[in-house]
Design a protein around this motif. Structure first.
Motif, PDB file in Angstrom:
ATOM      1  N   GLU A   1       0.814  -1.219   0.000  1.00 36.26           N
ATOM      2  CA  GLU A   1       0.000   0.000   0.000  1.00 36.26           C
ATOM      3  C   GLU A   1       0.849   1.271   0.000  1.00 36.26           C
ATOM      4  OE1 GLU A   1      -3.177  -0.050  -0.271  1.00 36.26           O
ATOM      5  OE2 GLU A   1      -3.406  -2.215  -0.031  1.00 36.26           O
ATOM      6  N   LEU A   2       2.184   1.108  -0.046  1.00 32.20           N
ATOM      7  CA  LEU A   2       3.042   2.280   0.181  1.00 32.20           C
ATOM      8  C   LEU A   2       2.757   3.474  -0.737  1.00 32.20           C
ATOM      9  CD1 LEU A   2       6.662   1.101   0.998  1.00 32.20           C
ATOM     10  CD2 LEU A   2       5.060   2.386   2.416  1.00 32.20           C
ATOM     11  N   LEU A   3       2.581   3.184  -2.038  1.00 33.58           N
ATOM     12  CA  LEU A   3       2.380   4.292  -2.975  1.00 33.58           C
ATOM     13  C   LEU A   3       1.104   5.054  -2.657  1.00 33.58           C
ATOM     14  CD1 LEU A   3       3.106   3.580  -6.726  1.00 33.58           C
ATOM     15  CD2 LEU A   3       3.954   5.400  -5.259  1.00 33.58           C
ATOM     16  N   ARG A   4       0.034   4.298  -2.383  1.00 32.83           N
ATOM     17  CA  ARG A   4      -1.250   4.941  -2.067  1.00 32.83           C
ATOM     18  C   ARG A   4      -1.114   5.749  -0.778  1.00 32.83           C
ATOM     19  NH1 ARG A   4      -5.922   3.551   0.783  1.00 32.83           N
ATOM     20  NH2 ARG A   4      -5.040   1.578   1.531  1.00 32.83           N
ATOM     21  N   TRP A   5      -0.466   5.161   0.226  1.00 33.55           N
ATOM     22  CA  TRP A   5      -0.324   5.850   1.507  1.00 33.55           C
ATOM     23  C   TRP A   5       0.519   7.123   1.378  1.00 33.55           C
ATOM     24  CZ3 TRP A   5       1.318   1.088   4.993  1.00 33.55           C
ATOM     25  CH2 TRP A   5       0.183   0.333   5.304  1.00 33.55           C
ATOM     26  N   ALA A   6       1.643   7.001   0.655  1.00 35.88           N
ATOM     27  CA  ALA A   6       2.565   8.142   0.588  1.00 35.88           C
ATOM     28  C   ALA A   6       1.931   9.295  -0.188  1.00 35.88           C
ATOM     29  CB  ALA A   6       3.875   7.716  -0.054  1.00 35.88           C
ATOM     30  N   GLY A   7       1.238   8.982  -1.297  1.00 32.40           N
ATOM     31  CA  GLY A   7       0.564  10.023  -2.078  1.00 32.40           C
ATOM     32  C   GLY A   7      -0.495  10.711  -1.225  1.00 32.40           C
ATOM     33  N   ALA A   8      -1.228   9.889  -0.455  1.00 31.98           N
ATOM     34  CA  ALA A   8      -2.289  10.443   0.395  1.00 31.98           C
ATOM     35  C   ALA A   8      -1.691  11.313   1.499  1.00 31.98           C
ATOM     36  CB  ALA A   8      -3.109   9.314   0.995  1.00 31.98           C
ATOM     37  N   THR A   9      -0.516  10.939   1.994  1.00 32.39           N
ATOM     38  CA  THR A   9       0.112  11.737   3.049  1.00 32.39           C
ATOM     39  C   THR A   9       0.377  13.151   2.525  1.00 32.39           C
ATOM     40  OG1 THR A   9       1.066   9.775   4.031  1.00 32.39           O
ATOM     41  CG2 THR A   9       2.104  11.862   4.624  1.00 32.39           C
ATOM     42  N   PHE A  10       0.888  13.257   1.301  1.00 38.70           N
ATOM     43  CA  PHE A  10       1.088  14.594   0.710  1.00 38.70           C
ATOM     44  C   PHE A  10      -0.247  15.309   0.508  1.00 38.70           C
ATOM     45  CE2 PHE A  10       5.442  13.438  -0.917  1.00 38.70           C
ATOM     46  CZ  PHE A  10       6.094  14.535  -0.398  1.00 38.70           C
TER      47      PHE A  10
ATOM     48  N   SER B   1      -2.990  15.007   1.959  1.00 38.64           N
ATOM     49  CA  SER B   1      -3.642  15.414   3.215  1.00 38.64           C
ATOM     50  C   SER B   1      -2.993  16.670   3.800  1.00 38.64           C
ATOM     51  CB  SER B   1      -3.571  14.272   4.240  1.00 38.64           C
ATOM     52  OG  SER B   1      -2.234  14.134   4.702  1.00 38.64           O
ATOM     53  N   MET B   2      -1.860  17.105   3.220  1.00 37.51           N
ATOM     54  CA  MET B   2      -1.165  18.284   3.750  1.00 37.51           C
ATOM     55  C   MET B   2      -1.637  19.589   3.110  1.00 37.51           C
ATOM     56  SD  MET B   2       2.650  16.635   3.885  1.00 37.51           S
ATOM     57  CE  MET B   2       3.513  17.845   4.849  1.00 37.51           C
ATOM     58  N   GLY B   3      -2.580  19.485   2.177  1.00 37.03           N
ATOM     59  CA  GLY B   3      -3.126  20.696   1.552  1.00 37.03           C
ATOM     60  C   GLY B   3      -4.118  21.370   2.480  1.00 37.03           C
ATOM     61  N   PRO B   4      -4.816  22.389   1.972  1.00 38.99           N
ATOM     62  CA  PRO B   4      -5.867  23.018   2.785  1.00 38.99           C
ATOM     63  C   PRO B   4      -7.019  22.021   2.955  1.00 38.99           C
ATOM     64  CG  PRO B   4      -5.948  23.802   0.523  1.00 38.99           C
ATOM     65  CD  PRO B   4      -4.738  22.930   0.606  1.00 38.99           C
ATOM     66  N   ILE B   5      -7.940  22.332   3.855  1.00 46.18           N
ATOM     67  CA  ILE B   5      -9.080  21.422   3.982  1.00 46.18           C
ATOM     68  C   ILE B   5      -9.956  21.573   2.740  1.00 46.18           C
ATOM     69  CG2 ILE B   5     -11.171  20.901   5.326  1.00 46.18           C
ATOM     70  CD1 ILE B   5      -9.513  21.233   7.777  1.00 46.18           C
ATOM     71  N   ASN B   6      -9.938  20.555   1.919  1.00 47.03           N
ATOM     72  CA  ASN B   6     -10.779  20.538   0.722  1.00 47.03           C
ATOM     73  C   ASN B   6     -11.099  19.064   0.437  1.00 47.03           C
ATOM     74  OD1 ASN B   6      -8.421  19.465  -0.419  1.00 47.03           O
ATOM     75  ND2 ASN B   6      -7.974  21.246  -1.689  1.00 47.03           N
ATOM     76  N   ARG B   7     -11.804  18.802  -0.664  1.00 41.66           N
ATOM     77  CA  ARG B   7     -12.219  17.408  -0.837  1.00 41.66           C
ATOM     78  C   ARG B   7     -11.023  16.487  -1.092  1.00 41.66           C
ATOM     79  NH1 ARG B   7     -13.761  16.422  -6.521  1.00 41.66           N
ATOM     80  NH2 ARG B   7     -13.504  18.414  -7.593  1.00 41.66           N
ATOM     81  N   HIS B   8      -9.930  17.049  -1.624  1.00 42.99           N
ATOM     82  CA  HIS B   8      -8.759  16.202  -1.865  1.00 42.99           C
ATOM     83  C   HIS B   8      -8.134  15.773  -0.535  1.00 42.99           C
ATOM     84  CE1 HIS B   8      -9.307  17.637  -5.865  1.00 42.99           C
ATOM     85  NE2 HIS B   8      -8.908  18.859  -5.593  1.00 42.99           N
ATOM     86  N   SER B   9      -7.913  16.748   0.350  1.00 47.38           N
ATOM     87  CA  SER B   9      -7.247  16.392   1.620  1.00 47.38           C
ATOM     88  C   SER B   9      -8.166  15.545   2.508  1.00 47.38           C
ATOM     89  CB  SER B   9      -6.766  17.636   2.373  1.00 47.38           C
ATOM     90  OG  SER B   9      -7.822  18.512   2.625  1.00 47.38           O
ATOM     91  N   VAL B  10      -9.452  15.848   2.485  1.00 43.68           N
ATOM     92  CA  VAL B  10     -10.372  15.050   3.309  1.00 43.68           C
ATOM     93  C   VAL B  10     -10.403  13.608   2.786  1.00 43.68           C
ATOM     94  CG1 VAL B  10     -12.802  14.771   3.986  1.00 43.68           C
ATOM     95  CG2 VAL B  10     -11.733  17.035   4.048  1.00 43.68           C
ATOM     96  N   GLY B  11     -10.444  13.476   1.461  1.00 40.02           N
ATOM     97  CA  GLY B  11     -10.472  12.134   0.858  1.00 40.02           C
ATOM     98  C   GLY B  11      -9.199  11.352   1.157  1.00 40.02           C
ATOM     99  N   ALA B  12      -8.087  12.063   1.353  1.00 36.51           N
ATOM    100  CA  ALA B  12      -6.798  11.384   1.556  1.00 36.51           C
ATOM    101  C   ALA B  12      -6.533  11.043   3.022  1.00 36.51           C
ATOM    102  CB  ALA B  12      -5.671  12.291   1.047  1.00 36.51           C
ATOM    103  N   ALA B  13      -7.293  11.664   3.921  1.00 38.20           N
ATOM    104  CA  ALA B  13      -6.951  11.559   5.350  1.00 38.20           C
ATOM    105  C   ALA B  13      -6.917  10.107   5.836  1.00 38.20           C
ATOM    106  CB  ALA B  13      -7.939  12.378   6.165  1.00 38.20           C
ATOM    107  N   LYS B  14      -7.850   9.276   5.346  1.00 37.89           N
ATOM    108  CA  LYS B  14      -7.938   7.914   5.856  1.00 37.89           C
ATOM    109  C   LYS B  14      -6.655   7.121   5.502  1.00 37.89           C
ATOM    110  CE  LYS B  14     -10.995   3.885   5.778  1.00 37.89           C
ATOM    111  NZ  LYS B  14     -10.338   2.997   4.816  1.00 37.89           N
ATOM    112  N   ALA B  15      -6.236   7.230   4.233  1.00 34.65           N
ATOM    113  CA  ALA B  15      -5.043   6.478   3.817  1.00 34.65           C
ATOM    114  C   ALA B  15      -3.786   7.002   4.529  1.00 34.65           C
ATOM    115  CB  ALA B  15      -4.872   6.558   2.301  1.00 34.65           C
ATOM    116  N   ALA B  16      -3.726   8.333   4.743  1.00 37.24           N
ATOM    117  CA  ALA B  16      -2.565   8.890   5.456  1.00 37.24           C
ATOM    118  C   ALA B  16      -2.542   8.357   6.893  1.00 37.24           C
ATOM    119  CB  ALA B  16      -2.623  10.418   5.443  1.00 37.24           C
ATOM    120  N   ALA B  17      -3.730   8.250   7.499  1.00 37.44           N
ATOM    121  CA  ALA B  17      -3.804   7.737   8.880  1.00 37.44           C
ATOM    122  C   ALA B  17      -3.424   6.255   8.917  1.00 37.44           C
ATOM    123  CB  ALA B  17      -5.212   7.943   9.434  1.00 37.44           C
ATOM    124  N   GLU B  18      -3.759   5.518   7.858  1.00 38.48           N
ATOM    125  CA  GLU B  18      -3.374   4.087   7.805  1.00 38.48           C
ATOM    126  C   GLU B  18      -1.847   3.958   7.805  1.00 38.48           C
ATOM    127  OE1 GLU B  18      -5.075   2.207   4.308  1.00 38.48           O
ATOM    128  OE2 GLU B  18      -7.070   2.867   4.879  1.00 38.48           O
TER     129      GLU B  18
END
Ligand code: HEM
Length: 400
Positions: A159-168, A170-187
């Motif tokens: 899952e590394l690629l999915r997690w690492a992309g989501a970690t980045f 999730s570092m944006g402003p609160i918008n649908r991209h960062s909210v959508g990524a939060a779960k994978a970053a937390a994993e």
């Protein structure tokens, strides 16, 4: 915080899907508007010109990373404990624990392995008529080299690629991209916590250095999970971005590819030029420690400033014809790897991976041709291709 009404404002959203896919007109508008421009949506000052970006990056006593470099409080809280999100002594100690593994001297040991791997990746790609430049070429090295160096357990790599992309993302402003990524970053963070609990890193790795430093009291034990991610998360999409953008740029600029083939000594310059013109990491933020000014614009203490690396790298007051890809230009001062004390700790490795791929290709491939429409990924922080259909025209090895 009241913002001085004389400060230029930019009301467009730099983090909409459209602006992520085509950010360059926005950067040009920001540079034209002033040295520091207020973004009312994100409540940050955008720094888009080369000179001011460099000034901010150099002045780490005024522009702090310790309050986080993301654009939202959740990601800034989750990023606590990393080298990236620390200042002064704490930053120096954390960087000391791991960065010695990535110096040119330390990397000499792995250079041959990386070069051989790049050769075999290109040989395999050449066996197919059509390839995807991202999946078949750009991803191979980053996804094998850094997880091994970090000592990330083999059972946690799928899952590394999915997690690492989501970690980045999730570092944006609160918008649908960062909210959508939060779960994978937390994993990813949860997995790193498990590694820290079980100490399941590979022997003699950067991970084992982290645990030794914690045992010796150099760093706080609570930082261990964050430090496991600290070097892994920023190593994948960034380097995949650089390699795939290089392929795309050379496919569009065949004369530049011919130049590389006839003089492979140009490759290190080409790597800087790729990172300049298609900077994989768009921007990170800082917090002003006190009232200050940037290019004459008053910045109140406590404000957040957004350093747009990718915009600085196309600033026409710094670069001649910034929109043209020219591998003969000296782009060593580009800010795509950052600058100053937080300058990329993995840049020598990123350069080695990108250079090795380009050398292997230059040796074997006469032309890199587009074989379909490329697709850019949508991520708040990372600019990288998601799909790049290519045809590699093999060189006549007897002539090459
Ligand atoms: C082309 C590939 C890469 C690009 C464009 C890139 C870009 C950057 C940038 C712009 C920064 C500065 C952040 C800031 O000032 O806040 C940075 C920091 C960092 N990068 Fe990279 N990076 C790349 C590859 C890598 C690799 C391969 C690794 C690890 C092996 C890595 C690890 C780090 C770390 C640990 C930091 C934080 C350094 C600190 O705060 O002292 N990067 N990178």
């Amino acid at each position: 915080m009241a913002v001085d009404i004389s400060i230029p404002r930019y009301r467009e959203n730099l983090f909409s899907t459209e602006a992520i896919l085509d950010p360059y007109p926005h950067y040009a508008a920001l540079r034209a508007a002033g040295p520091a421009v207020w973004l009312p949506r994100q409540r940050v000052f955008a720094i888009s010109r080369y000179a001011e970006c460099k000034t901010v990056l150099r002045d780490d006593a005024t522009f702090l990373s310790g309050c986080g470099v993301s654009l939202n409080p959740v990601a800034n809280r989750l990023g606590r404990g990393t080298t990236l999100n620390s200042d002064a002594e704490e930053h120096a100690t954390k960087r000391f624990v791991l960065a010695h593994r990535l110096t040119p001297k330390a990397l000499r040991e792995v250079t041959e392995t990386i070069e051989r791997f790049a050769d075999s990746v290109v040989d395999t790609a050449l066996a197919s008529n059509r390839i995807d430049g991202v999946d078949d070429l750009a991803t191979a090295l980053p996804l094998s080299v850094v997880p091994d160096l970090i000592g990330w357990p083999h059972d946690g790599r799928a899952e590394l690629l999915r997690w690492a992309g989501a970690t980045f993302d999730s570092m944006g402003p609160i918008n649908r991209h960062s909210v959508g990524a939060a779960k994978a970053a937390a994993e990813m963070l949860a997995f790193a916590r498990r590694i820290a609990r079980d100490r399941s890193v590979l022997d003699d790795s950067m991970g084992s250095d982290v645990f030794r430093a914690a045992d010796e009291g150099m760093i706080d034990k609570k930082s261990c999970p964050a430090l496991m991610i600290d070097y892994l998360a920023p190593s994948l999409d960034t380097t995949i971005g650089a390699i795939s953008s290089a392929l795309y740029l050379f496919a569009q600029n065949p004369t530049q590819w011919r130049a590389v083939r006839s003089d492979p000594g140009l490759i290190p310059r080409a790597v800087n030029e790729v990172v300049r013109i298609e900077s994989p990491l768009r921007a990170f933020s800082r917090t002003a420690a006190r009232d200050t000014d940037i290019g004459g614009v008053k910045i109140p203490g406590g404000s957040r400033v957004l350093v747009l690396f990718a915009s600085a790298n196309r600033d026409p007051t710094e670069w001649d014809e910034p929109e043209s890809f020219d591998i003969t230009r000296d782009a060593a001062r580009q800010l795509g790897f950052g600058w100053g004390v937080h300058g990329c700790a993995g840049r020598t490795l990123a350069r080695l991976e990108t250079t090795s791929m380009l050398r292997a290709l230059a040796d074997r491939v006469e032309r890199i041709e587009l074989a379909g429409t490329p697709k850019w990924g949508v991520n708040n922080i990372i600019r990288r291709l998601e799909r790049l259909p290519l045809e590699l025209v093999p060189a006549d090895r007897r002539r090459a």
